[in-house]
Design an enzyme around this catalytic site. Structure first.
Site, mmCIF file in Angstrom:
data_model
loop_
_atom_site.group_PDB
_atom_site.id
_atom_site.type_symbol
_atom_site.label_atom_id
_atom_site.label_comp_id
_atom_site.label_asym_id
_atom_site.label_seq_id
_atom_site.Cartn_x
_atom_site.Cartn_y
_atom_site.Cartn_z
ATOM 1 N N TYR A 1 0.852 -1.257 0.037
ATOM 2 C CA TYR A 1 -0.111 0.121 0.184
ATOM 3 C C TYR A 1 0.765 1.227 -0.018
ATOM 4 O O TYR A 1 1.555 1.660 0.970
ATOM 5 C CB TYR A 1 -0.709 0.200 1.167
ATOM 6 C CG TYR A 1 -2.106 -0.839 1.019
ATOM 7 C CD1 TYR A 1 -3.409 -0.128 1.116
ATOM 8 C CD2 TYR A 1 -2.195 -2.136 1.284
ATOM 9 C CE1 TYR A 1 -4.649 -0.966 0.904
ATOM 10 C CE2 TYR A 1 -3.213 -2.766 1.044
ATOM 11 C CZ TYR A 1 -4.523 -2.183 0.891
ATOM 12 O OH TYR A 1 -5.747 -2.894 0.785
ATOM 13 N N HIS B 1 -16.790 -2.735 -2.615
ATOM 14 C CA HIS B 1 -15.494 -3.288 -2.622
ATOM 15 C C HIS B 1 -15.161 -4.428 -1.699
ATOM 16 O O HIS B 1 -15.404 -4.269 -0.472
ATOM 17 C CB HIS B 1 -14.579 -2.112 -2.283
ATOM 18 C CG HIS B 1 -13.073 -2.539 -2.449
ATOM 19 N ND1 HIS B 1 -12.507 -2.633 -3.422
ATOM 20 C CD2 HIS B 1 -12.279 -2.630 -1.495
ATOM 21 C CE1 HIS B 1 -11.152 -3.138 -3.244
ATOM 22 N NE2 HIS B 1 -10.827 -2.952 -1.850
#
Ligand SMILES: *[C@@H]1O[C@H](CO)[C@@H](O)[C@H](O)[C@H]1NC(C)=O
Ligand SMILES: *[C@@H]1O[C@H](CO)[C@@H](O)[C@H](O)[C@H]1NC(C)=O
Ligand SMILES: *[C@@H]1O[C@H](CO)[C@@H](O)[C@H](O)[C@H]1NC(C)=O
Ligand SMILES: *[C@@H]1O[C@H](CO)[C@@H](O)[C@H](O)[C@H]1NC(C)=O
Ligand SMILES: *[C@@H]1O[C@H](CO)[C@@H](O)[C@H](O)[C@H]1NC(C)=O
Ligand SMILES: *[C@@H]1O[C@H](CO)[C@@H](O)[C@H](O)[C@H]1NC(C)=O
Ligand SMILES: *[C@@H]1O[C@H](CO)[C@@H](O)[C@H](O)[C@H]1NC(C)=O
Ligand SMILES: *[C@@H]1O[C@H](CO)[C@@H](O)[C@H](O)[C@H]1NC(C)=O
Length: 574
Positions: free
Chosen positions: A217, A398
């Protein structure tokens, strides 16, 4: 809409049965199109469609290289098994059409053999079948809901489109001529008039070396366009570096609390650098499979006022499962913005299961459901002021690889009153931002529950909530107006209730309670107990404002019911 006569040709079914199913059907413009890729080569087919919401009808067209027959299939999961197909072509100068489901119920089980058995219920209508010098075209009409258990309903779910064509009379084909893609048919496009002044700006990483590890990330801060008056962002689209197309999994743009200190270094979003974790208000989001998104014509995201951020945090999730070294990435998001303001400022509210720790799915589950509740009565409380109704225009669902369905359910007075977006055949590779067919009003006090259905038949260990694509998430992003100073509204399940139902000892540490799940030898009975406990347990509802302040409250479970299947209408037009 005017009636259009179908082709006046003789229909000849390949097994010499004559079926005539021509009639007049309404004209529907083919507004949408997609390229469908071959499974065995670089060849592509072209899919076009249009639909009529009022009458619940759809027209589909496929274009392939010149062929003797063309087939269009709608599949529940991408395989032939369970799909319904229409096949049409030419035989001794005559046109034939052949409609079926590939679930051959002979001997009481489905075989998935090709060519398919003819379906008793012929629910497609041939509208056109023709060639030009190089290509063949098939256009068919269908109701969204056909009443035929072997047909795929068309509404809120992602369907898997299969296109096959061939050159021989026995309906055999090669992999080169087998095309596949997940598609969501009932898109609601924003009707946009181009403003006379539009500016473009890129929010992207600059030569970031993607680490050779499966999950990264990457975060940094970027300035927004320097404008001295209010502007609206009216469109954004992904700019994925061609080198990292298969690795970039999502890109989120977050705004920060006012006083946040920023950095231009790229670092780990959820690591030790707390500067990143202070920016948790989603502003724009993109995930795998999404394309350009135009805001509905009455909304835009405000930039340039004193209350608007000057910097954003960009978060790019890389899934480098093959651990490829040395990829230099410049991916990001391009925005279009304009000084010609729309009626409403729009923002995103994140709802669902609080990320990360307490979500779990036992291995070997066919459809295990996780729940997260937003209790909007906490919103005025965490903002310290009364809040009016919110209008939702758009949603993005999501979740990760195990997800097979996601529903954002809207409750008022603890009764289900509607949907804020759903896809009961969720496809991880097609995470589109979708407009609702109308707008939905949320009143403070309403509850919003996100349900994610996970399939872990191929997994050995328990799947936990977490950042990696191999972990799960269960999130709905709601695009709404007017803007309130909220970041997220979600919940944690009472994990101790679940582990105790599974016969484990109580522990005060939530993390220990979760880790204890690892020692369970899952079987059908325990999976069922876990599911029942997950459905009936209390939730700790959490509301988080833009300054990062959180409040929570323990609330009881909400009643759940399976998605209602749509009442069908058997009759074809005359
Ligand atoms: C086809 O699907 C049915 C029902 O989903 C399943 O029971 C069957 O095993 C499948 N057959 C094959 C060959 O995959
Ligand atoms: C035949 O159809 C294809 C696909 O639509 C198109 O690209 C091509 O120009 C057409 N050829 C002629 C001669 O019209
Ligand atoms: C916005 O789109 C709707 C259709 O969705 C249309 O009726 C309306 O006229 C449009 N408004 C503007 C300001 O463009
Ligand atoms: C941020 O701080 C500035 C100056 O301190 C202030 O004018 C502005 O209203 C603040 N914005 C928000 C969203 O709190
Ligand atoms: C909420 O539901 C309860 C129980 O069903 C009912 O008594 C009450 O009148 C409802 N309140 C509203 C505002 O609809
Ligand atoms: C499809 O979704 C819309 C909006 O989320 C909802 O109003 C509608 O009831 C759904 N249709 C079905 C058949 O579930
Ligand atoms: C809920 O709020 C209480 C009191 O502020 C706090 O001690 C607790 O840690 C919070 N729980 C969670 C799960 O955030
Ligand atoms: C079913 O469809 C036919 C033809 O489109 C229409 O005339 C009829 O009213 C519909 N029936 C119902 C119950 O919707």
């Amino acid at each position: 809409m005017k009636a259009e006569k179908g082709p006046t040709c003789h229909f000849w079914w390949i097994l010499a049965k004559v079926i005539c199913i021509v009639g007049s059907v309404r004209t529907i413009d083919l507004e949408y199109s997609e390229i469908v890729k071959s499974r065995g080569s670089d060849e592509t087919a072209f899919l076009l469609w249009g639909y009529d919401r009022k009458n619940q009808e759809i027209v589909l067209e496929v274009q392939v290289k010149k062929a003797l027959w063309i087939s269009l299939g709608l599949s529940p999961d991408g395989s032939l098994n369970g799909s319904d197909f229409v096949i049409a072509g030419w035989h001794e100068e005559q046109v034939f059409i052949y409609i079926s489901a590939v679930d051959d119920l002979k001997d009481g089980y489905m075989t998935g053999d090709w060519p398919p058995e003819k379906d008793e219920s012929q629910d497609y209508k041939l509208m056109d079948l023709k060639n030009n010098d190089t290509h063949s075209f098939l256009r068919v009409w269908r109701k969204w809901f056909t009443c035929d258990p072997f047909d795929q309903d068309i509404e809120n779910d992602t369907l898997r489109v299969i296109v096959i064509y061939g050159e021989s009379n026995d309906l055999t084909y090669t992999e080169d001529h087998f095309f596949y893609r997940p598609t969501f048919f009932l898109l609601v496009e924003s009707v946009v008039e181009n403003p006379s002044k539009v500016l473009s700006y890129d929010l992207k990483l600059n030569n970031f070396p993607i680490p050779d590890q499966d999950t990264t990330y990457a975060c940094t801060f970027l300035p927004l366009p320097q404008v001295s008056t209010k502007h609206h962002i009216i469109m954004y689209e992904p700019m994925i570096d061609p080198k990292s197309v298969d690795i970039v999994h999502h890109i989120l743009i977050y705004t920060c609390a006012n006083s946040t200190e920023i950095t231009f270094d790229v670092g780990d979003c959820y690591g030790s650098d707390v500067r990143f974790s202070q920016c948790m208000t989603p502003m724009l989001g993109w995930a795998v499979g999404g394309e350009a998104f135009y805001f509905p014509n009455t909304t835009g995201v405000s930039i340039g006022t004193e209350d608007d951020p000057q910097y954003i945090r960009i978060e790019i999730h890389y899934s480098n499962f093959e651990e490829i070294e040395g990829i230099i990435d410049n991916s990001g998001i391009r925005i279009l913005y304009t000084p010609e303001l729309r009626e409403h400022d729009s923002a995103i509210l994140m709802v669902g299961v609080f990320t990360f720790p307490l979500q779990f799915i036992p291995p070997g589950s066919k459809h295990f459901k996780n729940y997260g509740i937003c209790d909007t009565s906490l919103i005025p409380e965490v903002l310290g002021k009364p809040v009016g109704d919110l209008t939702v225009t758009t949603f993005l669902l999501h979740a990760h690889l195990t997800a097979r369905g996601i529903r954002i359910m809207h409750y008022r007075n603890d009764t289900l009153i509607g949907s804020l977006g759903e896809d009961n055949k969720y496809d991880f590779t097609l995470q589109q931002i979708r407009n609702l067919p109308g707008t939905v009003t949320i009143k403070m006090g309403d509850k919003i529950m996100v349900e994610c259905t996970g399939n872990t038949m191929d997994r050995e260990g328990t799947t936990y909530g977490g950042p990696s694509t191999m972990n799960e998430m269960c999130i709905g992003f709601l695009f709404y107006y007017p803007v309130i100073e909220m970041a997220a509204c979600w919940s944690l399940v009472d994990i101790n209730y679940i582990t105790e139902a599974l016969g484990q000892e109580h522990t005060d540490s939530l993390i220990d309670a979760v880790l204890n799940l690892d020692s369970i030898e899952w079987d059908d009975e325990l999976r069922e107990i876990a599911q029942k406990a997950e459905i009936e347990c209390n939730h700790i509802a959490i509301a988080q404002n833009r300054k990062g302040e959180r409040i929570n409250k323990t609330i009881p479970a909400l009643p759940v019911s399976p998605p209602t299947s749509h009442a069908c209408n058997k009759s074809l037009p005359p």
